[in-house]
Design an enzyme around this catalytic site. Structure first.
Site, PDB file in Angstrom:
ATOM      1  N   PRO A 160      44.814  44.586  36.207  1.00  0.00           N
ATOM      2  CA  PRO A 160      46.200  44.400  36.652  1.00  0.00           C
ATOM      3  C   PRO A 160      46.353  43.342  37.738  1.00  0.00           C
ATOM      4  CG  PRO A 160      45.290  46.350  37.663  1.00  0.00           C
ATOM      5  CD  PRO A 160      44.206  45.823  36.747  1.00  0.00           C
ATOM      6  N   CYS A 161      46.184  42.079  37.364  1.00  0.00           N
ATOM      7  CA  CYS A 161      46.262  41.007  38.357  1.00  0.00           C
ATOM      8  C   CYS A 161      47.692  40.877  38.901  1.00  0.00           C
ATOM      9  CB  CYS A 161      45.755  39.689  37.775  1.00  0.00           C
ATOM     10  SG  CYS A 161      46.581  39.169  36.274  1.00  0.00           S
TER      11      CYS A 161
END
Length: 259
Positions: A160-161
């Site tokens: 989940p950048c």
DNA sequence: TGTCTGACCTGTC
DNA sequence: GGACAGGCCAGAC
């Protein structure tokens, strides 16, 4: 749908005098499929060891051949359609917990794996600054390099950048545009308006005078602090000097966290 | 091997 | 408080 460049390989395998050894095609090809996600339809490539590559269909204009080319440029392997998705993929793409999901990041350099690993540990509904990722990856000064790695994240959504933000409270950029980053964070119930309001006041950490713990504003512990007992701090050093201890959950600051 | 390029950070003005 | 420059680091070429 057959991906460009696959037919000659299929033909060559079909021409073998003896049946291909078990598992051979799995070593030659990477499976791919299209699946629904929080960013609309995505194309996903995966080996037997886990998911390797994810791209929104929109980012390749819905063209599976363009997806295959992007995959081949990066991983040097052809794709073939897969019958079914790896365990945990579909819930993970929808933002749900998927402990069974495996990622195949073996081909990445150590630093990239460390950055993606740290990013994967950010809980849903929370954010962390780039500097936090750099520290967790063991390279506290490699803040810019963290941004470079995340810009190339092979498995967005699964790593989940979008939960990595700038230290000054701004969202920062995103590989598919800041609007998508904001959309994903709001969908996870991150109160971006409140975070922005705190940042406007120069507040980047929140402490509780009842527990003596200081957190990132999006930490679930910080959300439980009642306004009457909440104190804002510009830096973690100021909070520690005031007698606060860094939260063990969100680990705001390496010096204090290791103390 | 050297140079360039960034999804950044921080001090200074 | 906003703009800017310099620093930093890893990967690409």
């Amino acid at each position: 749908m057959m991906i460009d460049g696959v037919e000659p390989i299929v033909a060559a395998l079909g021409g073998l005098a003896a049946p291909a050894p078990a598992g051979l095609t799995g070593k030659v090809f990477t499976g791919w499929l299209a699946a629904p996600s929080r960013l609309g339809e995505v194309f996903v490539a995966f080996t037997g060891d886990g998911v390797q590559f994810v791209r929104p269909a929109e980012s390749v204009h819905g063209d599976a051949d363009a997806f295959a080319e992007a995959y081949r440029d990066r991983f040097g392997r052809p794709l073939r359609p897969a019958d079914r998705a790896p365990a945990g993929l579909l819930p993970a793409l929808r933002g749900r917990p998927a402990p069974s999901l495996r990622l195949d990041l073996r081909r990445l350099p150590d630093f990239e794996r460390d950055v993606l690993g740290a990013t994967r540990r950010i809980p849903a509904g929370q954010t962390r600054p780039y500097g936090w990722i750099a520290r967790e990856a063991g390279r506290p000064r490699a803040v810019r390099a963290v941004g470079s790695v995340l810009a190339r994240n092979p498995v967005p959504l699964l790593v989940p950048c979008h939960r990595v933000v700038r230290a000054d409270g701004r969202l920062g950029d995103y590989m598919f545009g800041p609007a998508h980053k904001e959309e994903l964070l709001r969908a996870e119930n991150v109160d971006l308006d409140q975070v922005a309001a705190f940042a406007q006041q120069g507040v980047h950490y929140l402490g509780s005078d009842t527990t003596g713990v200081v957190c990132f504003p999006t930490c679930h512990n910080a959300r439980r602090i009642s306004p009457a007992h909440r104190h804002g701090f510009r830096t973690i050093g100021i909070a520690v000097a005031a007698g606060y201890r860094p939260c063990r959950h969100c680990r705001p600051g390496v010096e204090a966290a290791s103390a």
